[in-house]
Design a protein around this motif. Structure first.
Motif, short mmCIF file in Angstrom:
data_model
loop_
_atom_site.label_atom_id
_atom_site.label_comp_id
_atom_site.label_asym_id
_atom_site.label_seq_id
_atom_site.Cartn_x
_atom_site.Cartn_y
_atom_site.Cartn_z
N ARG A 183 3.45 4.46 -8.57
CA ARG A 183 2.45 4.26 -9.53
C ARG A 183 1.63 5.43 -9.75
O ARG A 183 1.35 5.96 -10.78
CB ARG A 183 1.48 3.09 -9.29
N SER A 184 1.44 6.13 -8.65
CA SER A 184 0.48 7.32 -8.83
C SER A 184 1.47 8.71 -8.76
O SER A 184 0.72 9.68 -9.07
CB SER A 184 -0.65 7.30 -7.65
N VAL A 228 -1.16 15.85 -1.12
CA VAL A 228 -2.33 15.13 -1.06
C VAL A 228 -2.16 13.66 -0.85
O VAL A 228 -3.09 13.12 -0.01
CB VAL A 228 -2.91 15.28 -2.56
N ALA A 229 -1.15 13.26 -1.20
CA ALA A 229 -1.13 11.60 -1.13
C ALA A 229 -0.68 11.21 0.38
O ALA A 229 -1.03 10.13 0.86
CB ALA A 229 0.20 11.02 -2.08
N HIS A 281 1.54 12.31 -11.28
CA HIS A 281 0.41 13.11 -11.24
C HIS A 281 -0.13 13.47 -10.04
O HIS A 281 -1.43 13.87 -9.79
CB HIS A 281 -0.54 12.56 -12.37
N THR A 282 0.60 13.20 -8.97
CA THR A 282 0.05 13.68 -7.64
C THR A 282 1.01 14.24 -6.88
O THR A 282 2.11 14.11 -6.95
CB THR A 282 -0.44 12.34 -6.99
N ARG A 283 0.41 15.42 -6.01
CA ARG A 283 1.28 15.87 -5.08
C ARG A 283 1.32 15.22 -3.75
O ARG A 283 0.51 14.58 -3.39
CB ARG A 283 0.74 17.46 -4.84
N SER A 317 3.03 1.97 -2.92
CA SER A 317 2.17 2.34 -4.23
C SER A 317 2.67 3.54 -4.75
O SER A 317 1.78 4.26 -6.02
CB SER A 317 0.66 2.02 -4.00
N LEU A 371 0.77 -1.25 -0.05
CA LEU A 371 -0.15 -0.06 0.14
C LEU A 371 0.92 1.32 0.04
O LEU A 371 0.80 2.00 -0.86
CB LEU A 371 -0.98 -0.15 1.37
N VAL A 402 -3.66 10.62 2.78
CA VAL A 402 -4.47 9.56 2.31
C VAL A 402 -3.65 8.13 2.81
O VAL A 402 -4.39 7.20 3.13
CB VAL A 402 -4.51 9.63 1.04
N LEU A 403 -2.39 8.11 2.36
CA LEU A 403 -1.69 6.74 2.48
C LEU A 403 -1.63 6.32 3.82
O LEU A 403 -1.85 5.33 4.35
CB LEU A 403 -0.29 6.80 1.83
N ALA A 437 -3.74 7.40 6.73
CA ALA A 437 -4.92 6.89 6.76
C ALA A 437 -5.19 5.49 6.29
O ALA A 437 -5.76 4.68 7.24
CB ALA A 437 -5.88 7.93 6.45
N MET A 438 -5.21 5.33 5.14
CA MET A 438 -5.49 3.98 4.83
C MET A 438 -4.78 2.96 5.33
O MET A 438 -5.27 1.92 5.71
CB MET A 438 -5.13 3.99 3.20
#
Lengths: 192, 192
Positions: A165-166, A174-175, A169-171, A162, A159, A178-179, A181-182
């Motif tokens: 992979r993202s 932001v990531a 196109h991602t700051r 990852s 997880l 999310v990561l 918490a997940m």
DNA sequence: CGCTAACGTGAATGAGCGTTAACTACCACC
DNA sequence: GGTGGTAGTTAACGCTCATTCACGTTAGCG
């Protein structure tokens, strides 16, 4: 007399660029000349700094594994409570994965290309790092048995890792939340 | 006249063995002779079935992407409720990852070794598959914005695709429920 | 029966690449 | 000011490997 380089060592420069290239094209997809070109020297100059192409990879992977294990041991020493330890581990690992996506990529893709002694070394370090997680999960009562704890730990790595992979196109701002918490939620869910 | 093979097509056999070898050693780490040997023929016989080594890889990766997308579209058609859809997607993807760990490995490791047109094809299929997840996450109110939803989807893939790392020393009966529970919990945690 | 197409084989070709060798420029220091 | 070690360079060697070629063998089908 050994001359100490004042600027960022050429070695470091090579390791950084090689990581970028290995991440993009894979170990066998990058030539010695390619790495040389990326740092502004040409081809065989690398042999002034590394014994071989495999030796370069070895130093890179061993370095990553040692860094992760050291970070893990540090957290383990700081936190007696397993739940607090897991939170610290998640924060540490997520931060590393977001900061060094290329290293993460190379680490779990090109381990097979290491010569045997180095591969064993890296595997040992990785195992020790996983063990910190597995132990914390079990002490926290968050896994039904060691086998499940091991699956959970690897799943958490997958997880957090990852990001390559993202990323792009991602700051990271932001990531990151999310990561984190997940991963925390995922770890709490193992026993059902 | 085209002779139809009664037994499992030699093509299928080659694809299966090549997947195993690519997963273990990487695309450039496996030779045409090696693949041939694995299926009991030798070397250039592969050119009777595939136009090139890259063509073989292309067929493999396109096949995986099409399979995943088809499965995703099927679930999307069956479930109007986004939460139910996500559960179905998790079950589908986890099952695939546990049943075909080699394909998972090759898919996200050797995409870079594809010739350009095939790579675009695979990327398009992957994007469409991700879109199903992102859409479901947003409709379910489980992500704060599209960017976060995309990060969450990739994170879920990373979690479920961790099987190749823990497989070998783990039974699928143990891993499956753990992974499903973790993924569902992780997806529910994104907004905080 | 004999044609044809599928499926193999083993040898040859040619490119790419890791590594080594021979040689040069620079810089610190006695 | 010469000496030695560091960091480069280009050219050459040798190996691996994808791909092609010329050639056999089998099996269906008119």
């Amino acid at each position: 007399m050994p001359r100490v380089p004042v600027t960022t060592s050429r070695r470091e420069q090579i390791l950084t660029e090689a990581a970028r290239l290995f991440a993009r094209h894979g170990f066998h997809g990058v030539s010695i000349d390619g790495i040389g070109a990326a740092v502004g020297v040409s081809g065989p100059a690398l042999y002034r700094h590394f014994p071989s192409k495999e030796g370069l990879l070895a130093e890179m992977l061993v370095g990553i594994s040692e860094h992760l294990l050291a970070g893990g041991q540090e957290r383990a020493a700081e936190h007696a409570d397993p739940v607090a330890l897991l939170d610290a581990l998640v924060a540490f690992h997520t931060d590393f994965a977001l900061r060094q996506p290329e290293l993460i990529t190379v680490q779990d893709r090109d381990l097979a290309n290491l010569p045997d002694p180095s591969r064993r070394r890296v595997r040992g370090l990785q195992r020790a790092y996983v063990e910190i997680w597995v132990d914390a999960l079990q002490r926290a009562g968050l896994a039904a048995g060691e086998e499940a704890a091991r699956v959970a730990a690897h799943a958490a790595f997958g997880l957090m890792n990852s990001t390559p992979r993202s990323a792009g196109h991602t700051r990271a701002e932001v990531a990151a939340p999310v990561l984190v918490a997940m991963t925390r939620a995922a770890l709490r869910a193992s026993p059902v």
